[in-house]
Design an enzyme around this catalytic site. Structure first.
Site, PDB file in Angstrom:
ATOM      1  N   THR A  49      39.327  68.845  35.392  1.00  0.00           N
ATOM      2  CA  THR A  49      39.785  69.121  36.947  1.00  0.00           C
ATOM      3  C   THR A  49      40.958  70.075  36.687  1.00  0.00           C
ATOM      4  O   THR A  49      41.634  70.219  35.708  1.00  0.00           O
ATOM      5  CB  THR A  49      40.730  67.595  36.867  1.00  0.00           C
ATOM      6  OG1 THR A  49      41.755  67.177  35.989  1.00  0.00           O
ATOM      7  CG2 THR A  49      39.452  66.508  36.948  1.00  0.00           C
ATOM      8  N   GLY A  50      41.340  70.708  37.624  1.00  0.00           N
ATOM      9  CA  GLY A  50      42.275  71.856  37.862  1.00  0.00           C
ATOM     10  C   GLY A  50      41.923  72.935  36.849  1.00  0.00           C
ATOM     11  O   GLY A  50      42.642  73.417  36.233  1.00  0.00           O
ATOM     12  N   ALA A  51      40.539  73.245  36.984  1.00  0.00           N
ATOM     13  CA  ALA A  51      40.019  74.246  35.925  1.00  0.00           C
ATOM     14  C   ALA A  51      40.002  75.951  36.547  1.00  0.00           C
ATOM     15  O   ALA A  51      39.580  76.787  35.688  1.00  0.00           O
ATOM     16  CB  ALA A  51      38.526  74.053  35.468  1.00  0.00           C
ATOM     17  N   ASN A  52      40.754  76.019  37.747  1.00  0.00           N
ATOM     18  CA  ASN A  52      40.619  77.438  38.078  1.00  0.00           C
ATOM     19  C   ASN A  52      42.005  78.143  37.823  1.00  0.00           C
ATOM     20  O   ASN A  52      42.176  79.309  37.892  1.00  0.00           O
ATOM     21  CB  ASN A  52      40.822  77.426  39.745  1.00  0.00           C
ATOM     22  CG  ASN A  52      41.969  76.666  40.357  1.00  0.00           C
ATOM     23  OD1 ASN A  52      42.177  75.623  40.458  1.00  0.00           O
ATOM     24  ND2 ASN A  52      42.904  77.576  40.901  1.00  0.00           N
ATOM     25  N   SER A  53      43.081  77.511  37.059  1.00  0.00           N
ATOM     26  CA  SER A  53      44.100  78.295  36.699  1.00  0.00           C
ATOM     27  C   SER A  53      44.780  77.628  35.243  1.00  0.00           C
ATOM     28  O   SER A  53      44.457  76.687  35.011  1.00  0.00           O
ATOM     29  CB  SER A  53      45.105  78.426  37.725  1.00  0.00           C
ATOM     30  OG  SER A  53      45.612  77.164  38.275  1.00  0.00           O
ATOM     31  N   GLY A  54      45.765  78.379  34.797  1.00  0.00           N
ATOM     32  CA  GLY A  54      46.534  77.875  33.395  1.00  0.00           C
ATOM     33  C   GLY A  54      45.556  77.289  32.582  1.00  0.00           C
ATOM     34  O   GLY A  54      44.710  77.868  32.075  1.00  0.00           O
ATOM     35  N   GLY A 177      30.454  54.663  34.261  1.00  0.00           N
ATOM     36  CA  GLY A 177      29.089  54.444  34.055  1.00  0.00           C
ATOM     37  C   GLY A 177      28.282  55.451  33.536  1.00  0.00           C
ATOM     38  O   GLY A 177      27.672  55.449  32.690  1.00  0.00           O
ATOM     39  N   TYR A 217      57.956  62.990  37.396  1.00  0.00           N
ATOM     40  CA  TYR A 217      57.115  63.794  36.515  1.00  0.00           C
ATOM     41  C   TYR A 217      56.905  63.131  35.402  1.00  0.00           C
ATOM     42  O   TYR A 217      55.680  62.746  34.712  1.00  0.00           O
ATOM     43  CB  TYR A 217      57.611  65.302  36.248  1.00  0.00           C
ATOM     44  CG  TYR A 217      56.353  66.031  35.603  1.00  0.00           C
ATOM     45  CD1 TYR A 217      55.060  66.310  35.830  1.00  0.00           C
ATOM     46  CD2 TYR A 217      56.778  66.172  34.176  1.00  0.00           C
ATOM     47  CE1 TYR A 217      54.145  66.832  35.141  1.00  0.00           C
ATOM     48  CE2 TYR A 217      55.551  66.829  33.189  1.00  0.00           C
ATOM     49  CZ  TYR A 217      54.534  67.337  33.958  1.00  0.00           C
ATOM     50  OH  TYR A 217      53.615  67.893  32.994  1.00  0.00           O
TER      51      TYR A 217
END
EC number: 1.1.1.300
Length: 336
Positions: A49-54, A177, A217
């Site tokens: 998840t969130g693999a487009n940056s950083g 599953g 946070y």
């Protein structure tokens, strides 16, 4: 003249900080990064998840290099497609085969839309995954939002708790599953050292009575750890493992909601370049937990710099972890 002198001093300070930082982090980074087997993850499917940056982008790049089929679950499809194109070009420029080609051991990149601030989006994403993906070997819960102003998700949850904890909670449960049928499989959860400053206030999980962006946070990162430990207990005997990590202080766009005074920015930038990890360095523990034979069968543990780290007692409170799980099930609609 004065401006030139200040600039020179800042440059000198930056150089000194950089050299000092390389002395401290160089050997460790070399140990963690260390090359790796280019075919180690060949034939395995990894969802990040969130693999487009950083950190997410760096993790995707490393696992792609190791031969994995990487699914990039991202909120902004256009940005994700752009990042995927860049990753493919970078791999080719580094001398590797194009991702998805039959030549060599390079993996494959797939982009799917996933908005963790929307339970509707999470459910639609998981339905697509279950229909299209025959297996899932590794799930990396990486995406996060950091110290944003008070705002709510589509479903009315405080944004940091909603994205960092609840969105991933539902995602993981809906994919369990598939993970079980693909066993041995792994779940990797990205938390933060800042969990130490958070507490789980069951009377105000949605921060409607009071809101402090730093505390909230930290609360969400503590929730990540409690979730991991409770999930590990529930997964005993399934051959599905789950571990949680802190990546350290990393230079990413995660801090985009933090305001730094204009006059302080040059010094902050120098310090960050000297002492903060690069995304590639920060991603090493995620890659380690996703791929290393050394952690085969290890579950419910907390890692930093590819080593197990001791937790504070509040992060190991089993009764709080179980209560948070039960309440989270209701909040995301798993239980009515």
């Amino acid at each position: 003249m004065a401006i030139a002198t200040v600039a020179a001093l800042l440059a000198a300070l930056g150089g000194a900080l950089w050299l000092a930082a390389r002395r401290f982090v160089g050997p460790s980074v070399q140990r963690l990064h260390g090359g790796g087997n280019s075919g180690l993850m060949h034939g395995k499917t990894v969802l990040i998840t969130g693999a487009n940056s950083g950190l997410g982008r760096a993790t995707a790049a490393e696992l792609l290099r190791l031969g994995a089929r990487v699914i990039m679950g991202c909120r902004d499809r256009d940005r994700a497609e752009e990042a995927a194109g860049q990753l493919r070009r970078e791999l080719c420029q580094a001398g590797g085969p194009e991702p998805g080609s039959d030549a060599g051991e390079a993996g494959e990149l797939v982009v799917k839309e996933l908005d963790l601030a929307s339970l509707r989006s999470v459910r639609a994403f998981c339905q697509e995954m279950l229909q299209e993906e025959p297996r899932l070997d590794v799930l990396i819960n990486n995406a996060g939002i950091f110290q944003c102003p008070y705002m709510k998700t589509e479903d009315g949850f405080e944004m940091q708790f909603g994205v960092n904890h609840l969105g991933h909670f539902l995602l993981t449960n809906l994919l369990l599953g598939l993970l079980k049928s693909s066993a041995p499989s792994r779940i990797v959860v990205v938390s933060s050292k800042l969990y130490k400053y958070g507490d789980i206030n069951f009377e105000d999980l949605n921060s409607e009575q009071s809101y402090n962006k730093s505390f909230c946070y930290s609360r969400s990162k503590l929730a990540n750890i409690l979730f991991t430990r409770e999930l590990a207990r529930r997964l005993e005997g399934t051959n599905v493992t789950v571990n949680v990590l802190h990546p350290g202080i990393v230079r990413t766009n995660l801090g985009r909601h933090i305001h730094i005074p204009l006059l302080v920015k040059p010094l902050f930038n120098l310090v960050s370049w000297a002492f903060f990890k690069t995304p590639v360095e920060g991603a090493q523990t995620s890659v380690y937990l996703a791929s290393s034979p050394e952690v085969e069968g290890v579950s419910g543990k907390y890692f930093g710099d590819c080593k197990e780290v001791e937790l504070l007692p509040k992060a190991m409170d089993e009764s709080v972890a179980r209560k948070l799980w039960d309440i989270s099930e209701v909040m995301v609609g798993i239980l009515k």
